[in-house]
Design a protein around this motif. Structure first.
Motif, PDB file in Angstrom:
ATOM      1  N   UNK A  94      -0.581  -6.923  -5.271  1.00 53.69           N
ATOM      2  CA  UNK A  94      -0.647  -6.795  -3.826  1.00 53.69           C
ATOM      3  C   UNK A  94      -0.840  -8.125  -3.128  1.00 53.69           C
ATOM      4  N   UNK A  95      -1.563  -9.046  -3.766  1.00 53.64           N
ATOM      5  CA  UNK A  95      -1.771 -10.365  -3.175  1.00 53.64           C
ATOM      6  C   UNK A  95      -0.457 -11.125  -3.037  1.00 53.64           C
ATOM      7  N   UNK A  96       0.496 -10.854  -3.951  1.00 50.08           N
ATOM      8  CA  UNK A  96       1.828 -11.459  -3.863  1.00 50.08           C
ATOM      9  C   UNK A  96       2.722 -10.699  -2.879  1.00 50.08           C
ATOM     10  N   UNK A  97       2.616  -9.373  -2.875  1.00 53.09           N
ATOM     11  CA  UNK A  97       3.541  -8.557  -2.092  1.00 53.09           C
ATOM     12  C   UNK A  97       3.329  -8.706  -0.588  1.00 53.09           C
ATOM     13  N   UNK A  98       2.080  -8.916  -0.175  1.00 53.08           N
ATOM     14  CA  UNK A  98       1.770  -8.941   1.247  1.00 53.08           C
ATOM     15  C   UNK A  98       1.670 -10.365   1.775  1.00 53.08           C
ATOM     16  N   UNK A  99       2.559 -10.706   2.692  1.00 56.00           N
ATOM     17  CA  UNK A  99       2.446 -11.962   3.435  1.00 56.00           C
ATOM     18  C   UNK A  99       1.540 -11.679   4.627  1.00 56.00           C
ATOM     19  N   UNK A 100       0.261 -11.722   4.370  1.00 54.35           N
ATOM     20  CA  UNK A 100      -0.754 -11.185   5.270  1.00 54.35           C
ATOM     21  C   UNK A 100      -0.620 -11.726   6.694  1.00 54.35           C
ATOM     22  N   UNK A 101      -0.717 -10.827   7.651  1.00 52.08           N
ATOM     23  CA  UNK A 101      -0.685 -11.091   9.095  1.00 52.08           C
ATOM     24  C   UNK A 101       0.707 -11.376   9.646  1.00 52.08           C
ATOM     25  N   UNK A 102       1.736 -11.388   8.802  1.00 55.44           N
ATOM     26  CA  UNK A 102       3.089 -11.602   9.318  1.00 55.44           C
ATOM     27  C   UNK A 102       3.719 -10.261   9.692  1.00 55.44           C
ATOM     28  N   UNK A 103       4.700 -10.301  10.585  1.00 56.86           N
ATOM     29  CA  UNK A 103       5.408  -9.086  11.010  1.00 56.86           C
ATOM     30  C   UNK A 103       6.353  -8.643   9.896  1.00 56.86           C
ATOM     31  N   UNK A 104       6.367  -7.341   9.633  1.00 55.17           N
ATOM     32  CA  UNK A 104       7.239  -6.781   8.597  1.00 55.17           C
ATOM     33  C   UNK A 104       8.080  -5.663   9.215  1.00 55.17           C
ATOM     34  N   UNK A 105       9.300  -5.522   8.747  1.00 62.67           N
ATOM     35  CA  UNK A 105      10.232  -4.569   9.364  1.00 62.67           C
ATOM     36  C   UNK A 105       9.805  -3.125   9.169  1.00 62.67           C
ATOM     37  N   UNK A 106       9.253  -2.809   7.988  1.00 66.38           N
ATOM     38  CA  UNK A 106       8.916  -1.416   7.708  1.00 66.38           C
ATOM     39  C   UNK A 106       7.974  -1.340   6.513  1.00 66.38           C
ATOM     40  N   UNK A 107       7.368  -0.172   6.352  1.00 62.46           N
ATOM     41  CA  UNK A 107       6.543   0.084   5.171  1.00 62.46           C
ATOM     42  C   UNK A 107       7.402   0.040   3.911  1.00 62.46           C
ATOM     43  N   UNK A 108       8.637   0.502   4.038  1.00 60.28           N
ATOM     44  CA  UNK A 108       9.548   0.523   2.882  1.00 60.28           C
ATOM     45  C   UNK A 108       9.774  -0.891   2.338  1.00 60.28           C
ATOM     46  N   UNK A 109       9.833  -1.854   3.226  1.00 59.18           N
ATOM     47  CA  UNK A 109      10.023  -3.231   2.771  1.00 59.18           C
ATOM     48  C   UNK A 109       8.836  -3.707   1.942  1.00 59.18           C
ATOM     49  N   UNK A 110       7.628  -3.363   2.390  1.00 57.29           N
ATOM     50  CA  UNK A 110       6.433  -3.734   1.639  1.00 57.29           C
ATOM     51  C   UNK A 110       6.419  -3.053   0.274  1.00 57.29           C
ATOM     52  N   UNK A 111       6.751  -1.760   0.250  1.00 55.96           N
ATOM     53  CA  UNK A 111       6.776  -1.028  -1.014  1.00 55.96           C
ATOM     54  C   UNK A 111       7.847  -1.579  -1.956  1.00 55.96           C
ATOM     55  N   UNK A 112       8.977  -2.032  -1.386  1.00 58.38           N
ATOM     56  CA  UNK A 112      10.029  -2.617  -2.217  1.00 58.38           C
ATOM     57  C   UNK A 112       9.559  -3.917  -2.864  1.00 58.38           C
ATOM     58  N   UNK A 113       8.874  -4.738  -2.091  1.00 61.55           N
ATOM     59  CA  UNK A 113       8.334  -5.986  -2.651  1.00 61.55           C
ATOM     60  C   UNK A 113       7.383  -5.692  -3.811  1.00 61.55           C
ATOM     61  N   UNK A 114       6.522  -4.707  -3.594  1.00 60.30           N
ATOM     62  CA  UNK A 114       5.548  -4.369  -4.630  1.00 60.30           C
ATOM     63  C   UNK A 114       6.258  -3.857  -5.881  1.00 60.30           C
TER      64      UNK A 114
END
Length: 207
Positions: A128-148
């Motif tokens: 999770x520390x790699x997947x989340x670019x903390x405090x930056x704007x993200x297009x969707x939850x799906x994008x975060x889940x894809x990174x993970x």
């Protein structure tokens, strides 16, 4: 909505000689009272122009050197602390009518200390520390889940996950620590340790 606090008075003679010792006592009391996540604290930072922001994080270490939490250095709090190291911490232990308020200066801890803590985190939290670019704007939850999911495939359970270069610990070295105990009629106890010329003194504040 108002609640009358009923608790034992806090007298100066009962306090530890220095604030970290007193914090250890109250932290143990909060844990023994089953306060939910007693290590949860509100971290308040500000820009050089004085615009404040706050968020809840988890305290991970404390000792005579100060209070340590971990974050993405590129997050809002990380960037604000890099530009303005003055910080405030608040431990809101509402079930026992207590608060601890810390003011001090923040700095990054060493990479070896960061790596040792990172290795102790659950595998999913490391990813999770790699997947989340903390405090930056993200297009969707799906994008975060894809990174993970991509990281999970790259570093399966049992595979060593490298420490993100932009992630690490922050140590807050206190210059004042206030211990707040709620009482009836809003006549709360407020005992504050203040550092002067390398020595801690205790002062009582009006509620």
């Amino acid at each position: 909505m108002r609640k009358q606090y009923r608790s034992q008075l806090v007298v100066e003679e009962s306090l530890a000689e220095e604030p970290m010792g007193q914090f250890a006592r109250w932290f143990r009391d909060a844990a023994d009272a089953n306060v939910f996540e007693p290590n949860a604290m509100v971290v308040a930072t500000a820009t050089p122009e004085g615009r404040p922001s706050s968020r809840t994080v988890l305290l991970k270490q404390f000792d005579d050197r100060g209070f340590v939490f971990f974050t993405n250095y590129d997050s809002r709090k990380g960037r604000e602390l890099a530009a303005n190291p003055f910080v405030s911490l608040l431990f809101p232990w509402h079930p026992i009518a207590r608060q601890v308020i810390v003011t001090g200066t923040a700095s990054r801890i060493g990479r070896d200390e960061t790596a040792a803590y990172f290795r102790s985190r659950p595998h999913g939290s490391q990813l999770g520390a790699w997947a989340s670019e903390q405090s930056t704007v993200i297009a969707s939850r799906e994008e975060l889940d894809r990174r993970y999911a991509e990281l999970e495939a790259r570093y399966p359970e049992g595979e060593q996950v490298p420490v993100p270069p932009q992630w690490g610990g922050i140590r807050v070295v206190p210059d004042a620590v206030e211990f707040w105990q709620g009482h009836e009629n809003r006549l709360h106890d407020r005992l504050r340790y203040v550092l002067e010329a390398g020595t801690w003194r205790v002062e009582r504040l009006c509620p």
